[in-house]
Design a protein around this motif. Structure first.
Motif, short mmCIF file in Angstrom:
data_model
loop_
_atom_site.label_atom_id
_atom_site.label_comp_id
_atom_site.label_asym_id
_atom_site.label_seq_id
_atom_site.Cartn_x
_atom_site.Cartn_y
_atom_site.Cartn_z
N UNK A 176 0.86 -1.19 0.00
CA UNK A 176 0.00 0.00 0.00
C UNK A 176 0.89 1.23 0.00
N UNK A 177 0.68 2.09 -0.97
CA UNK A 177 1.52 3.28 -1.13
C UNK A 177 1.36 4.23 0.06
N UNK A 178 2.48 4.78 0.51
CA UNK A 178 2.44 5.80 1.56
C UNK A 178 3.07 7.09 1.02
N UNK A 183 7.83 2.31 -2.09
CA UNK A 183 9.01 1.94 -1.31
C UNK A 183 9.98 1.04 -2.03
N UNK A 184 10.00 1.08 -3.36
CA UNK A 184 11.01 0.31 -4.08
C UNK A 184 11.26 0.97 -5.44
N UNK A 197 14.93 -2.78 -5.63
CA UNK A 197 15.79 -2.12 -4.65
C UNK A 197 14.86 -1.44 -3.65
N UNK A 198 14.93 -1.87 -2.39
CA UNK A 198 13.97 -1.40 -1.39
C UNK A 198 14.43 -0.14 -0.69
N UNK A 203 7.23 1.11 2.27
CA UNK A 203 6.00 0.32 2.21
C UNK A 203 6.28 -1.12 1.76
N UNK A 204 7.15 -1.30 0.77
CA UNK A 204 7.43 -2.64 0.28
C UNK A 204 8.11 -3.50 1.34
#
Length: 513
Positions: A176-178, A183-184, A197-198, A203-204
């Motif tokens: 879920x996007x924040x 998040x990647x 790449x995190x 989020x990811x």
């Protein structure tokens, strides 16, 4: 000369690795099929073994067949039931089916279903596992003649089935996007495969995506052969939420060593937005308190839905909600079953019923990712089917009549056309009722009926009396399930029988595996 390597040499023998034949390399190479008619987002995009299936070398080692039902209603193969044996052998592969396209062959023995070893499971359990896998399944198979040689040379204790290690699985992660996005980021390259790449604590990462993960699918669509622009467009179309199928470095390495596809049915769920629910109910004086109705689901296919849940009755107390879709009865998938057969299976449970259901949100989610909810059931404490217990009891107490081999209990449910899919015939000398024909793929065939089986009992009533013909004429009117106690004819007894034409045929066209 021994042409059949052990599993150890198949996987870990350094000599074999150092002198790898080109054919070995081909067996580990994967390719993708693209259907231009359905476009780049075609959910049929799937892994296929890039190997010459006619090459005998490839048949002397375990193979992985990733099957999907795609636009068809079945995987396109038949599994042979061999009484008294835990041998799960493919006896037929339909031309043009997913099974044929992905390398399944007649005579293949199924070793594992979705990485779960089934070598010593009974026929019913193997069928149950395959059906519970939903629209996609990964089979580990080995040519039966090769399997027999391995067992003869090295005994039954040899572990023939290659498998991933404990807790080594791809992951299905819902992100879920924040404020920091998903998040990647994606590794640079004009075309896949892609690695993620995190962002630290993004989020990811919170959704369970492992570091260095390989991206396999986005919202149920394979992206391994996407261009970077196509992948970016696919992600942007996802909105604020996206479901990723990913494989960490350890998973990728083990699958590469085994030649196993990075298959979605192997995945474990992480932070999924919806899950299946198990409802255990005991019938009250006013019944269970719900209505089962057949209607079209979100994907356009017919399904069984639960409505009119009465407040305060067992269904309501168990957590049933109006609009829930029925997924399984007593742990067995009802996907593809008609309304009458589903009702019969519920009734067969008696006063205690165990159902697996999904709400509309979960139904939409699992339809999108093209995976069965049963693969992600957290609490699989499903009550044992009363039919299964009865079957075991009757097998133990069965008496074998002359000319027969063993006895067993089979319970049948009518198919969509109302029939059971077998023909009965009478002879003058006993046993006077026997199976003269079984419709391939029908209810009788799936229950294990075979031509020549003698019928000893019908719904608990012994046969062999003067009223057998009258009982035969009314068999089709009996309330399901139809329970038959059978005894298999040996070759001498079968040859001695003379069939007559005084039988009634129940035809049935039903789905196969």
């Amino acid at each position: 000369m021994n042409l059949v390597p052990t599993l150890k040499s198949w996987v870990t023998d350094p000599t074999m690795e150092a002198t790898a034949d080109l054919r070995d390399t081909a067996a580990l190479t994967l390719k993708f099929k693209f259907n231009p008619r359905l476009g780049i987002d075609n959910p049929v995009l799937s892994l296929a073994e890039d190997q010459d299936q006619s090459d005998p070398w490839n048949l002397q080692r375990p193979r992985f067949c990733l099957l999907s039902k795609e636009e068809e209603k079945s995987f396109g193969f038949h599994l042979l039931q061999q009484l008294g044996k835990a041998d799960h052998v493919v006896c037929r592969v339909d031309p043009g089916s997913s099974a044929q396209r992905h390398g399944l062959r007649e005579g293949d023995r199924i070793l594992a279903v979705n990485n779960n070893n089934v070598e010593h499971e009974d026929y019913a359990m193997v069928v149950r596992c395959i059906r519970a896998s939903g629209p996609r399944v990964l089979l580990t198979v080995l040519a039966q003649q090769v399997y027999d040689v391995v067992r003869a040379q090295q005994g039954n204790e040899v572990f023939c089935c290659p498998a991933l290690g404990p807790e080594v699985r791809p992951r299905l992660c819902h992100v879920v996007k924040d404020e920091g996005g998903f998040g990647f980021s994606i590794t640079h390259g004009t075309r896949g495969p892609f690695w993620l790449v995190l962002s630290s604590e993004g989020a990811a990462e919170r959704a369970g995506v492992p570091p260095g993960a390989r991206l396999l699918e986005v919202n149920g669509v394979c992206v391994e052969k996407f261009t970077s622009n196509q992948l970016s467009r696919k992600l942007s179309q996802s909105g604020d939420q996206v479901t990723l199928l990913v494989a960490g470095p350890e998973v990728e390495e083990q699958c590469h060593q085994l030649g196993m596809p990075l298959a979605a049915p192997l995945a474990e769920g992480w932070a999924l937005p919806a899950k299946p629910r198990c409802l255990n109910m005991e019938k009250g004086p006013q019944g269970f308190g719900f209505l089962l109705r057949e209607e079209k689901g979100l994907d356009g296919s017919l399904g069984q839905f639960l409505w009119e849940v009465d407040p305060g009755l067992p269904a309501d107390k168990a957590g049933m909600k109006a609009g829930d879709r029925l997924v399984a009865v007593a742990g067995e998938s009802v996907d593809g079953l008609g309304h009458e057969e589903t009702v019969s299976r519920i009734r067969a449970q008696g006063s205690c019923v165990s159902l697996v259901v999904v709400d509309p949100e979960a139904d939409r989610f699992f339809s999108m990712v093209r995976l069965s909810p049963l693969l992600f059931l957290e609490n699989p404490e499903i009550a044992a089917s009363p039919l299964a217990e009865t079957k075991d009891l009757l097998i133990e107490d069965a008496v074998e009549p002359p000319g027969t081999v063993g006895s067993r209990q089979c319970c049948l449910y009518p198919g969509p056309g109302g029939g059971y899919g077998f023909r009965l015939c009478c002879v003058a000398s006993g046993p006077c009722l026997f199976i003269s024909q079984v419709t391939p793929g029908g209810s009788a065939a799936r229950a294990g009926l075979q031509m020549g089986d003698a019928i000893l009992e019908v719904n608990g009533y012994p046969v062999g009396g003067d009223n057998d013909l009258d009982r035969l004429r009314h068999l089709a009117e009996v309330e399901p399930p139809l329970c038959l106690k059978l005894a298999a004819r040996n070759s001498q007894g079968l040859e001695a029988w003379v069939s007559s034409e005084s039988g009634k045929d129940w035809s049935l066209a039903s789905e196969i595996l």
